[in-house]
Design an enzyme around this catalytic site. Structure first.
Site, PDB file in Angstrom:
ATOM      1  N   SER A 237       5.201  -1.358  20.796  1.00 45.50           N
ATOM      2  CA  SER A 237       5.163  -1.446  19.331  1.00 45.50           C
ATOM      3  C   SER A 237       6.260  -2.378  18.824  1.00 45.50           C
ATOM      4  O   SER A 237       6.887  -2.137  17.798  1.00 45.50           O
ATOM      5  CB  SER A 237       5.310  -0.050  18.711  1.00 45.50           C
ATOM      6  OG  SER A 237       4.187   0.739  18.985  1.00 45.50           O
TER       7      SER A 237
ATOM      8  N   SER B 253       0.466   1.017  15.926  1.00 48.21           N
ATOM      9  CA  SER B 253      -0.477   1.120  17.033  1.00 48.21           C
ATOM     10  C   SER B 253      -0.183   2.303  17.930  1.00 48.21           C
ATOM     11  O   SER B 253      -0.955   3.244  17.987  1.00 48.21           O
ATOM     12  CB  SER B 253      -0.553  -0.163  17.865  1.00 48.21           C
ATOM     13  OG  SER B 253      -1.408   0.033  18.972  1.00 48.21           O
ATOM     14  N   GLU B 254       0.973   2.285  18.632  1.00 50.81           N
ATOM     15  CA  GLU B 254       1.089   3.204  19.759  1.00 50.81           C
ATOM     16  C   GLU B 254       1.275   4.658  19.360  1.00 50.81           C
ATOM     17  O   GLU B 254       0.799   5.567  20.046  1.00 50.81           O
ATOM     18  CB  GLU B 254       2.183   2.721  20.695  1.00 50.81           C
ATOM     19  CG  GLU B 254       1.748   1.453  21.404  1.00 50.81           C
ATOM     20  CD  GLU B 254       2.760   0.917  22.379  1.00 50.81           C
ATOM     21  OE1 GLU B 254       2.578   1.162  23.582  1.00 50.81           O
ATOM     22  OE2 GLU B 254       3.704   0.264  21.949  1.00 50.81           O
ATOM     23  N   ALA B 255       1.962   4.913  18.268  1.00 48.34           N
ATOM     24  CA  ALA B 255       2.098   6.305  17.837  1.00 48.34           C
ATOM     25  C   ALA B 255       0.736   6.947  17.589  1.00 48.34           C
ATOM     26  O   ALA B 255       0.561   8.152  17.785  1.00 48.34           O
ATOM     27  CB  ALA B 255       2.953   6.383  16.575  1.00 48.34           C
TER      28      ALA B 255
END
Length: 973
Positions: free
Chosen positions: A710, A883-885
């Site tokens: 991220s 994105s990644e969370a």
């Protein structure tokens, strides 16, 4: 071979061609004719990317053999629906509703949607979803929500209820673009089928290009190679060269992929992965040789004739098998458990066993053992690479890569080409989600080019790709957590084992993630934890969105629900009492960099309470309803050694050229870079049409770093600001106006300026101490609070997610459609991870459908994402990462909801109907669904922690990254 001459009416014109009616599919014919908007993903009719309309019906052309197509049939492809200068409303809607991400599936979806609107121009959302389900259209990026939005918007135009302008985003007159849904620069080519992805590039390479196929024996997970027999393959038609490790070494390569050492406790001292297998097969997907021929068919036929004689060795297909005392080493130079990271906090720092005492003396405690699966990325586009020597004698590799510069480091000396003569170019890319952080496929194509000295194109079948590419690391975990009589957490202990498969590269980094994100973002005063990672003989672990944290949440978010139940407290309220607040520290003994937790829970509370009421009202014995909650989050940047560069140039026509490697894999590298540049140049009143992006070519662009962790919007954004400030300062006249290009040249001023940003400028960053787990590695975090509402069919055990809500903190949103798309897509992966996705059985899980890819009816239409836009203190323009969370912990909201609905806690993912039904049967018989017997994870937790305390290793600090195998020291997230 007997060919057939045929006529088809294609996009309104009669076309004549010759084909092999028994072998050729309709997709083959269309693509040979240059209609490459028809994409081929799976090749087996399960993804819909090849959809066309044949005589008025939507069909999947990759499985439609030409012998079944009647002459003079009418075919409509994406090219016949609309062109860049004459777009169909569906294409306009796709661009303006955020329905385009990587874009590989877009032509198939648009053709399918066009077919729907021909039959029904006033569909409901459910009818749209049922249509895409029927036609097997798969999107792995969007979570489908924005796709349905686009169809509904286009239908209004088709019916005459709206104009094209009504569904088109209008650029703001005040030039305030940041946060707005500005259309992606690459969207137009994607919706017209004109974006040339890897296999399209192959078709358009020069005629002398050779074709490469892999010899992937698939005869064992672990074996000694006694002989590689290429004699028959060498005599096959069209064969130019059969390449084994011997031919690569004769051409000057080492055959050894470069690897870096990232952790002080790693036992890996030599690289573990070869480009082409030499002495051993370590996993099912290993490649032993390459067949290079004049055509793809000839190459594949020759590869099939390569024979491998083996001596079978013991196969360890899970972490539990590989860490048994009698297990042989997967790699002779290192124990199977090759790295570990402890976490000790509070009384755990002085004596880890005291954490056990705190738990034993607390009012309530729970324990459990959990397993998360080897999740496959399931991108619609698989592995396809082209390699050649360019006009400056660079070995140029066109590929899918999440870090074009990092790929050079990972190639290292393996090909015998100096790193300063390697050029990596990112093709238009059909998504990655992490698998393209690895350079194995790049090395294969590079090896073929080095040995033959000819341009080559390598393309794997989807099954080959599935076995070759890395996967998310599975995990096995034990944990206990306790609270006092008021429901306040007193202590936690955990023991997590991660399966990194056949190769160790990066494993000593990923195992630090559960050491940071277990029990995130709660206040836990006393902690004793240990994370270990091991080699096995299954597919290797690699990056996947939210890299390493889902394994942590699989443990901690289950235990949080279990402890809330034990204490008799509502699971939402229990989390409310235990979230960290300003001044509280994380399990690594440092303050949280941000504290948005209270505000996020306040935003979610009324939604949760309403969902609970609705679930109770709709609950029946046949259809049980439940609500699940989970906290999640992820780091932003690679830590204290991260850096990024970008450049901005004023062009002679007074437009601007932006150079960076903000890799675009569907997440929005193009629009992210554009939004940052617009905001950085805002004093000039620059509009989007005045910015041209030059991206992702190591010969032309500065290194902006990896698209992962991220980090890219944060890091590239900060670099963009530096470059823009330099340019603006040079352009600024004494009176405050700005020079033109001609005026800059006349004044002898440079017109191109570079910006570089390094996280070393952020005070206080430090890596995790390898002896204690104390550390503060990254300057920012993203946060997600997830709510899943599910229905469980008690007759079958099938779970359906009815609605999903996410409250997030990603800082200030840079482009609302792009961030929403990342949220919806990440949530869809979470649902698949929870319910169906797996790569364990190499036969059953060899294609998308078998591996459990979610189709549109598997994902709810109601996905509600609520952004708590707290401007980040460090990030560019207040943005953080995104994105990644969104893929960190949503799976646990689903699993917690299943338990809430019917009392079945699934301890071993995925929660298939069979598992849920088995649990229901146990409950119906008067039993209780118990966790599995405690997983064996090597030494007991406290013995291991005492050993670590007694024998600490030297803490290397932020510059510890040690090059191995000729690789340069490089960042890794």
């Amino acid at each position: 071979m007997k060919l057939r001459k045929m006529w088809l009416n294609i996009n309104g014109a009669n076309r004549v061609f010759a084909c092999n009616p028994e072998k050729d599919s309709l997709a083959d014919v269309l693509r040979r004719m240059g209609l490459t908007g028809t994409k081929v993903g799976c090749g087996t009719g399960v993804c819909g990317s090849c959809s066309v309309i044949l005589d008025g019906k939507v069909i999947r052309s990759c499985t439609k053999k030409m012998r079944t197509v009647e002459e003079y049939s009418k075919v409509i492809t994406i090219e016949g629906i609309g062109t860049p200068n004459n777009l169909h409303p569906v294409q306009v809607a796709w661009m303006n509703c955020g329905a385009v991400q990587c874009g590989f599936c877009s032509p198939g979806f648009i053709v399918s949607a066009y077919g729907l609107l021909l039959e029904n121009n006033n569909p409901t959302r459910e009818e749209v979803r049922e249509w895409f389900q029927k036609h097997r259209n798969v999107c792995r990026c969007t979570g489908y929500k924005q796709i349905v939005d686009a169809v509904m918007a286009a239908a209004k135009v088709v019916r005459g209820e709206a104009s094209i302008e009504d569904i088109t985003f209008q650029l703001p007159e005040d030039n305030e673009y940041y946060g707005k849904p500005v259309v992606r620069p690459t969207a137009l080519a994607k919706v017209c089928g004109l974006a040339d992805y890897g296999d399209d590039q192959e078709l358009k390479m020069p005629a002398e290009t050779l074709h490469v196929a892999v010899a992937q024996p698939r005869i064992a997970h672990h074996a000694k190679i006694l002989k590689i027999d290429t004699s028959e393959a060498e005599t096959m038609p069209g064969v130019v060269k059969i390449i084994t490790h011997k031919e690569l070494k004769e051409a000057g390569g080492t055959n050894m992929m470069a690897e870096g050492q990232f952790h002080e406790r790693t036992t890996v001292m030599v690289p573990s992965r070869k480009i082409l297998a030499e002495d051993k097969i370590f996993r099912y997907g290993d490649v032993v040789a390459l067949a290079v021929a004049d055509t793809k068919d000839h190459a594949r036929a020759a590869a099939a004739k390569i024979k491998v004689e083996i001596e079978q060795l013991p196969e360890y297909l899970s972490y539990l098998d590989a860490v048994m005392p009698d297990a042989m080493r997967v790699h002779e130079d290192t124990p199977n458990i090759f790295s570990m990271q402890p976490v000790m906090k509070g009384v755990g720092l002085e004596d880890p066993a005291k954490v056990q005492e705190v738990i034993d003396n607390s009012a309530h405690s729970v324990s459990g053992s959990f397993h998360s699966t080897r999740e496959p990325h399931l991108t619609i586009e698989g592995t396809t690479v082209q390699a050649y020597f360019d006009e400056d004698d660079y070995l140029t590799i066109q590929c899918k890569s999440q870090g074009v510069y990092s790929s050079i480091g990972r190639i290292g000396n393996s090909l015998g080409v100096p790193k300063d003569k390697l050029r990596i170019v990112l093709n238009p890319t059909g998504a990655s989600f992490g698998w393209s952080t690895n350079a194995g496929d790049i090395c294969l194509a590079g090896a073929a080019a080095v040995v033959t000295k000819m341009p080559v194109a390598l393309s794997m079948s989807y099954e080959e790709h599935q076995h070759f590419s890395g996967k998310r690391c599975p995990s096995y975990s034990n944990g206990r957590v306790a609270c006092d009589e008021n429901g306040i957490i007193t202590a936690a202990e955990f023991d997590i084992g991660m399966d990194h498969g056949a190769y160790s590269w990066g494993g000593d980094d990923i195992m630090t993630k559960p050491a940071r994100f277990s029990f995130f973002p709660y206040k836990v005063p006393h902690v004793a934890g240990l994370v270990r990672i091991a080699n096995t003989n299954h597919n290797f672990g690699t990056a996947y969105r939210s890299y390493g944290s889902p394994q942590a949440y699989t443990l901690s978010e289950a235990l949080m629900d279990m402890l809330a139940e034990k204490a008799g407290i509502d699971p939402f309220e229990f989390r409310w009492r235990n979230i960290a607040r300003p001044g509280d520290t994380n399990i690594n003994s440092y303050p949280f960099r941000q504290y948005p937790m209270e505000e996020m829970m306040k935003m979610m509370r009324p939604i949760y309470e309403k969902a609970v009421q609705e679930a109770k009202a709709a609950d029946t014995p046949a259809k049980r309803r439940g609500v699940g909650i989970s906290w999640g989050g992820f780091n932003v940047t690679e830590g204290g050694t991260d850096s990024a560069s970008a450049a901005i140039e004023l062009a002679p026509d007074n437009t601007f050229i932006k150079y960076d490697t903000y890799q675009e894999l569907g997440q929005g590298g193009d629009i992210g870079s554009l939004m940052l540049t617009l905001e950085a140049l805002k004093p000039l009143g620059v509009t989007p049409d005045r910015i041209r992006l030059v991206q992702n070519d190591t010969k032309l662009c500065p290194d902006s770093g990896m698209s992962g962790a991220s980090r890219t919007h944060f890091m590239s954004g900060k670099a963009t600001i530096v470059a823009a400030e330099k340019l603006l300062n040079a352009m600024r006249k004494p009176d405050g106006t700005y020079r033109t290009y001609d005026e800059m040249v006349a004044a002898g001023l440079e017109t191109k300026y570079y910006g570089k940003y390094q996280t070393v400028s952020v005070p206080g960053l430090c890596r995790l101490d390898p002896n204690t787990g104390i550390g503060d590695p990254t300057p920012a975090y993203t946060y997600c609070l997830n709510l899943a509402e599910v229905e469980v069919d008690t007759a079958t055990g099938k779970t359906r997610v009815l609605r999903f809500t996410c409250v997030d903190d990603v800082g200030r949103v840079g482009n609302i459609d792009a961030v929403n798309g990342q949220a919806y897509g990440g949530i869809s992966h979470c649902i698949g991870f929870a319910l169906s996705e797996n790569y364990h059985d190499v036969k059953k899980h060899a294609n998308m459908a078998g591996a459990g890819v979610p189709y549109i009816l598997d994902i709810p239409d109601e996905i509600n994402v609520i952004h708590f836009e707290r401007p980040d203190e460090e990030g560019p323009f207040g943005s953080s990462g995104a994105s990644e969370a969104f893929q960190s912990s949503g799976h646990m909201a689903v699993l917690n909801a299943i338990n809430n609905a019917c009392g079945v806690r699934v301890y071993e993912m995925p929660a298939t109907p069979e598992k849920v039904k088995a649990g229901l049967n146990i409950i119906a018989a008067g039993g209780k669904v118990e966790p599995p017997q405690k997983y064996f994870l090597g030494s007991e937790l406290y013995d291991e922690l005492e050993e670590i305390k007694a024998n600490p290793v030297k803490f290397g600090g932020d510059d510890f990254f040690i090059p191995l195998g000729g690789a340069s020291a490089e960042r890794f997230f």
